[in-house]
Structures are given as structure tokens and as C-alpha cells.
Design a protein around this motif. Sequence first.
Motif, PDB file in Angstrom:
ATOM      1  N   ASP A 352       0.823  -1.219   0.000  1.00  0.00           N
ATOM      2  CA  ASP A 352       0.000   0.000   0.000  1.00  0.00           C
ATOM      3  C   ASP A 352       0.853   1.263   0.000  1.00  0.00           C
ATOM      4  O   ASP A 352       0.387   2.331   0.410  1.00  0.00           O
ATOM      5  CB  ASP A 352      -0.955   0.023   1.197  1.00  0.00           C
ATOM      6  N   ASN A 353       2.111   1.122  -0.441  1.00  0.00           N
ATOM      7  CA  ASN A 353       3.045   2.257  -0.532  1.00  0.00           C
ATOM      8  C   ASN A 353       3.304   2.937   0.809  1.00  0.00           C
ATOM      9  O   ASN A 353       3.722   4.090   0.845  1.00  0.00           O
ATOM     10  CB  ASN A 353       2.521   3.295  -1.539  1.00  0.00           C
ATOM     11  N   ARG A 354       3.068   2.234   1.888  1.00  0.00           N
ATOM     12  CA  ARG A 354       3.350   2.840   3.193  1.00  0.00           C
ATOM     13  C   ARG A 354       4.851   2.727   3.479  1.00  0.00           C
ATOM     14  O   ARG A 354       5.507   1.751   3.121  1.00  0.00           O
ATOM     15  CB  ARG A 354       2.534   2.190   4.301  1.00  0.00           C
ATOM     16  N   ILE A 355       5.365   3.766   4.113  1.00  0.00           N
ATOM     17  CA  ILE A 355       6.785   3.818   4.467  1.00  0.00           C
ATOM     18  C   ILE A 355       6.963   3.311   5.898  1.00  0.00           C
ATOM     19  O   ILE A 355       6.231   3.705   6.801  1.00  0.00           O
ATOM     20  CB  ILE A 355       7.333   5.257   4.351  1.00  0.00           C
ATOM     21  N   VAL A 356       7.923   2.439   6.077  1.00  0.00           N
ATOM     22  CA  VAL A 356       8.294   1.959   7.402  1.00  0.00           C
ATOM     23  C   VAL A 356       9.779   2.226   7.595  1.00  0.00           C
ATOM     24  O   VAL A 356      10.593   2.013   6.692  1.00  0.00           O
ATOM     25  CB  VAL A 356       7.979   0.452   7.579  1.00  0.00           C
ATOM     26  N   SER A 416       5.236   0.708  12.363  1.00  0.00           N
ATOM     27  CA  SER A 416       4.123   1.649  12.505  1.00  0.00           C
ATOM     28  C   SER A 416       3.669   1.679  13.961  1.00  0.00           C
ATOM     29  O   SER A 416       3.377   0.640  14.552  1.00  0.00           O
ATOM     30  CB  SER A 416       2.954   1.222  11.610  1.00  0.00           C
ATOM     31  N   GLY A 417       3.622   2.878  14.534  1.00  0.00           N
ATOM     32  CA  GLY A 417       3.328   3.032  15.949  1.00  0.00           C
ATOM     33  C   GLY A 417       4.522   3.542  16.726  1.00  0.00           C
ATOM     34  O   GLY A 417       4.383   3.971  17.870  1.00  0.00           O
ATOM     35  N   SER A 418       5.701   3.510  16.086  1.00  0.00           N
ATOM     36  CA  SER A 418       6.907   4.014  16.744  1.00  0.00           C
ATOM     37  C   SER A 418       6.857   5.533  16.837  1.00  0.00           C
ATOM     38  O   SER A 418       6.195   6.203  16.040  1.00  0.00           O
ATOM     39  CB  SER A 418       8.157   3.583  15.974  1.00  0.00           C
ATOM     40  N   SER A 419       7.582   6.063  17.799  1.00  0.00           N
ATOM     41  CA  SER A 419       7.577   7.506  18.011  1.00  0.00           C
ATOM     42  C   SER A 419       8.665   8.194  17.210  1.00  0.00           C
ATOM     43  O   SER A 419       9.553   7.562  16.638  1.00  0.00           O
ATOM     44  CB  SER A 419       7.761   7.808  19.506  1.00  0.00           C
ATOM     45  N   CYS A 420       8.599   9.517  17.179  1.00  0.00           N
ATOM     46  CA  CYS A 420       9.593  10.413  16.569  1.00  0.00           C
ATOM     47  C   CYS A 420       9.563  10.440  15.045  1.00  0.00           C
ATOM     48  O   CYS A 420      10.483  10.969  14.406  1.00  0.00           O
ATOM     49  CB  CYS A 420      11.006  10.092  17.061  1.00  0.00           C
ATOM     50  N   TYR A 425       2.205   8.589  12.234  1.00  0.00           N
ATOM     51  CA  TYR A 425       2.934   7.325  12.241  1.00  0.00           C
ATOM     52  C   TYR A 425       2.650   6.560  13.536  1.00  0.00           C
ATOM     53  O   TYR A 425       2.451   5.340  13.519  1.00  0.00           O
ATOM     54  CB  TYR A 425       4.437   7.597  12.100  1.00  0.00           C
ATOM     55  N   VAL A 426       2.604   7.280  14.666  1.00  0.00           N
ATOM     56  CA  VAL A 426       2.272   6.656  15.955  1.00  0.00           C
ATOM     57  C   VAL A 426       0.872   6.061  15.911  1.00  0.00           C
ATOM     58  O   VAL A 426       0.629   4.929  16.362  1.00  0.00           O
ATOM     59  CB  VAL A 426       2.386   7.681  17.099  1.00  0.00           C
ATOM     60  N   GLU A 427      -0.068   6.805  15.335  1.00  0.00           N
ATOM     61  CA  GLU A 427      -1.472   6.393  15.381  1.00  0.00           C
ATOM     62  C   GLU A 427      -1.810   5.272  14.402  1.00  0.00           C
ATOM     63  O   GLU A 427      -2.921   4.751  14.436  1.00  0.00           O
ATOM     64  CB  GLU A 427      -2.363   7.616  15.152  1.00  0.00           C
ATOM     65  N   ARG A 428      -0.864   4.884  13.560  1.00  0.00           N
ATOM     66  CA  ARG A 428      -1.093   3.716  12.704  1.00  0.00           C
ATOM     67  C   ARG A 428      -1.388   2.457  13.520  1.00  0.00           C
ATOM     68  O   ARG A 428      -2.045   1.534  13.046  1.00  0.00           O
ATOM     69  CB  ARG A 428       0.132   3.435  11.834  1.00  0.00           C
ATOM     70  N   LEU A 429      -0.878   2.421  14.750  1.00  0.00           N
ATOM     71  CA  LEU A 429      -0.998   1.207  15.561  1.00  0.00           C
ATOM     72  C   LEU A 429      -2.303   1.162  16.354  1.00  0.00           C
ATOM     73  O   LEU A 429      -2.626   0.130  16.933  1.00  0.00           O
ATOM     74  CB  LEU A 429       0.197   1.098  16.510  1.00  0.00           C
ATOM     75  N   LYS A 430      -3.050   2.260  16.397  1.00  0.00           N
ATOM     76  CA  LYS A 430      -4.284   2.280  17.179  1.00  0.00           C
ATOM     77  C   LYS A 430      -5.243   1.202  16.686  1.00  0.00           C
ATOM     78  O   LYS A 430      -5.629   1.179  15.517  1.00  0.00           O
ATOM     79  CB  LYS A 430      -4.958   3.652  17.073  1.00  0.00           C
ATOM     80  N   GLY A 431      -5.603   0.310  17.587  1.00  0.00           N
ATOM     81  CA  GLY A 431      -6.491  -0.793  17.249  1.00  0.00           C
ATOM     82  C   GLY A 431      -5.808  -1.925  16.510  1.00  0.00           C
ATOM     83  O   GLY A 431      -6.438  -2.955  16.240  1.00  0.00           O
TER      84      GLY A 431
END
Length: 616
Positions: A352-356, A416-420, A425-431
Motif C-alpha cells: 500500500d506504498n506505506r513507508i516503514v 508503525s506506531g513508533s515515536s519520533c 505514524y504513531v497512530e497507525r498502531l491504534k487498534g
Amino acid sequence: MSDIFVDPVTKDIYYIEQRASESGRYVILSNQTQSEVFAKDFNARTRVHEYGGAAAIAYNGTVYSSNFADFLVYAAKDGKIKPITPEDPKKIYRYADFCVHPVHTDLLVAILEDHTHDTPQTVRNSLCVINSTATAVTSLVCTEDAQREFYAAPTFSPSGDKLAWQFWEHPDMPWEGGQLYVADVHYNSNTHTLSLSNTKLVAGSANTISACAHKPVLSSVVQQDFCMPPWTLGNYPFALLDDNGTKAICVAWRGGRSVLYVVDITTGSYKEIKDESFDFVVIEHVRRMSDYTFVFTGMRSNAPGAAMLCTLTGPSFVPDFQVLKSTASTSAAPFPEGIISLPTPLELKLADNRIVHAVYYAPNNPAYAGSSISNEKPPCVLGVHGGPTGLETQSLKWLKQYFTSRGYAWLDINYSGSSCYGRAYVERLKGNWGITDVSDCIEAVQSPELRSLIDTKRTAIRGGSSGGYTTLAAISLASSAASKTKFFASATSNFGISNLELLADDSHKFELMYMIKLLGGTKEEIPHVYHDRSPVYFSARIETPLLVLQGNDDRVVPPAQSWTIIDGVIKNKGRVEAHFFDGEQHGWRASDTIKRTIEFEREWYEKSMVRTSVSK
């Protein structure tokens, strides 16, 4: 170096260092004398929020500190040491984050954590006043909902007539719904006590976004994080540079590394501080010393860290950096020149072209030329950081160098969900905890960038705490692509979470409701999610050889979390090895434990991944 602080009156500098050689004891050292402030058995550590922090301060020549041995607070001045809180033989009360009243200097405000009823649901947090003359403690801010509440950073105004503090309550973490309060301070000369009135909420909103200022400071948006999640107390990412509070030194994060800015609070402008000698990738514990002079702890990628002093001069704020104390051990043997593997930050484009974001460390040892097998790629250790709202930084860590100097590649995934890397990027991990973090690790290894660097069939996954959870989830959950086949050749869980249902009841108070947002609801609201994302229920699917390392005194992730996954693997005739360590809590502190866990992990990979691959 776990902290650095400055006496605002005398300008003396102190730092706290953790000594693995003394079972992880925290020692306060005076920069002026280079000697310990307290006795040789004093441990300057607090267990407020379990993770601690802000254990000590100095004011007008007196150093105040919590002592981990008996949980009392002590004062030290001119070689004389005395307790300033009442005897507490059952260790019910914990103190941290002190501030001294600037007029009535024997009165300190602090966080008080009350464990009279010692369950995660009944621990009470409040603000108290410590009378260091009378060795007495009185309540200052405490409500009927103290079981749900948290406090941090109490700070007096220069005149002492106002007090500010941070506050949040369940289910928020401090970076999610932190609020800033200010109140008027009143002194009662008859009772020699303090009280508050006219308490006002000046910033922040529960369950939305944290705030540490009542309005935006910068005049325009800067796409960088200006702080890390405050997992510990007292780790301030900024300090005022002048008495009028018009300018501040601030730490921001760009590309996973710290950046220093001077921010003009009156105009909203900012200027980056650059210097050839500035090679720190992590800057923490920023404290003002005097006008345009500040101290901090810094960590590098290519050398040990240090306690630092910086002075800014002129209108361009030209920096002069001075090393106060290096973290390098004076007794350790010198490392061979050129043996350190430097970090290579990667931006991986996944589905999905997401960057990690990831950080790669190549095998490196000047004594060896590399593999004698043509086109052979190195085995790899994939590290998963804890939190999960955390960050694996690019600072020098000898664990990684231990492996890279022995022919392994090392890969850190800031999933996804890591800080800084920004709030989005942090909120990708919600749920999505247990789903997105796992898929990021798997897809990262499968990415073209990594396939060209490492042997994907000889890749181990490892992590601690929530990183241990991601490790266990990756090799077990039905939703994990890595559990359908033996994707990872080996795995190590350091005090990892295996049962989310159990954790929802018996984790410590600070993180008791952290999972609600990470999983999308409470255990009662979405029981199927807590079940389906608990590795313990899928231990029959674990084909990856698993090493489990656990501290017996861990209150954050109790030992039962490790025992249950071990039992499940054994019952299903899987391959598992486990080691438990007395006296260790959440993370390794004693030098013997640190050495043994590293050796256990290396031997495990050799047995389960490297040697078996070679023999085939």
C-alpha cells in the motif's frame, strides 16, 4: 548515564550513572568532586510508575534523592545525610519528581505513589509536600479518583506563589491526553504547610492530545517531533535559556536522530544548532545552567555517550560543547579500531506504498575478510523495540556490536506506531497492535532492500517487553504470515507478553489501560480481539525455535507471561529454552545477567539457526 541535573542556586552539576557491576545500582556523582554524594550502598532510583525517573534534584547545596533500598527520600549536604520522609518498613510509599519551594526551602513538592492497597487497580497517585525539617509528608493535590490519576513535573514559579504540574488519567498515557494545571500557592506560617487555590486547566484535553504549553510556540509548522513519549519522569526535551523565558533550547527528531534548536518564544522563530563536533544522535535530560548555557546527556553512533555542557554565544548562537563525563568504562578493555558497525537508516516502501523506518547494521570486524562462500549473505537478527510507542535509536549499543562483530547483520524495525516520526505514524498502531507491527517486521525482511543485504532464511526475530510480544505474535498468531510457515529461523523473547487478557488485569497501574487504544477496546468490549491476539492461545503453531528470558521480580510483565507460553510450546512438542533471573525486574541491570543473556542468545542462534543451516 541515566540523568543529569543542575543546582539552580550554586550551579553545581550532578549526574546519575547506572553501574551494572554493582547489580544496576544508580549512583549520584558530583561533577565538582567526581565523587559519590551518598553512601556506597545508596541506590538513587524510584519505582514511581515502575519505570521511575526524576529520582533526584539539588537545591542550594543540598541533594535530595529517593533511595531504592528503602523507598525513603534523603537529603545530603556537606557530607551529612539524613532521611526526610517517615520510616516506611513495608515500602508502601514511593516518591519522585521533586521541586523545592524557593522561599521556604525545607518544603518540597513531589509525586506520591501510595501502594497501601497494592494492586494495579488500587494504587493511588497524588502530589504531596515533604517537610524536610520535620520529616513529615502532607497531601497537596489528591482526589477521590486517585486510582485513575497520574501527576508529573510539579514546578514552582520563581517567587513560589504559583505551582504548575502535568496531569492525566486512565485510559490515557501522558502523550495522549496530558493536561497542564496552574494554581496559586499559599503558605501557612502557623503550621508551616502549603495549600493551593484557584486551580486552572491551562492546556490539554483528556483523550485527545497532550499539551505542555498554553499556545503554539512556533509561528509555522515544523514536521518534526519535539519530544519523545515520556516513559520515565524528568526527561525534559527543552530548557529555557534566559531569565525572562524568551528563548529555549529544544530537542527535535529528524530521521530518527536528535536535532537541537534555539527557539525564540516571543517571535516563534527557530535556529538549528550545528557544529562539527556535534555528533550526538540522541539528546536527553536537557537542563539550564545559566544564561545560554545548558547541560544534557548525549549518545553517539560511533563512540560512548557523555554528560555534556554547551554554551551558546553571540547572535548566531555559536555552540561550544564540553564533555563533562564519558559513559565509557575506565576499566574495560579497549575495542579494536574499526570494529564498530555504523547505522544505516532505511525508509522501506511496503504494501500500500506505506513507508516503514528501519536501521541496518552490517557485519563488521576488521580481523575477518568475510565469508569464503561466494555470494553468501549474512544471518540477521531483527530487533523489535518495546513500548510499543517507543523508538529504537541509532545510538551505540554493545549488544548489536556483539553480534555484528561475529558475522551477523542487525536490523531494527521502527514499525508503525513508533515515536519520533510524527503523530500519524504513531497512530497507525491504534487498534492494530499485534497486526501492523508484526506485518511491518515480516514485510521489511521481504523488501528488495533487505533481500539484497541479508539471508532471509537465516533471520531471527527478538524483542523485549512489547517487543517480545511482537516477537511471539509473529511466530504464533493465525493473522501472522510468519506463523503459517517457519518464516523466522529463530526467536528470542525477553520478558515478552504472551497473554493480553492476563496483562489487562495484572500489569502495573501506569500501563493498565494502555491496551484499550492499542487493541480498540476493553477486554469486556472486545474479548475476541484479546483472545485472538494472545500468542499463548496459538502456541501449537510455533515452529520457530524459541528462547525465553525473564526476570523473576518483573512487575510490568510478570513471569507468568513467560511460563504460560513456555508450557504451551512444550505441550505441543515445540522447541523452547528458558532462563529466569532472580533479582531482575523489567530489563537487565546486573552485569552478570547482561553477560549471561547475551551469551544465551548467541548460543541459541548458533544452535537453532546458523549451525543447522550450515550443516544442511
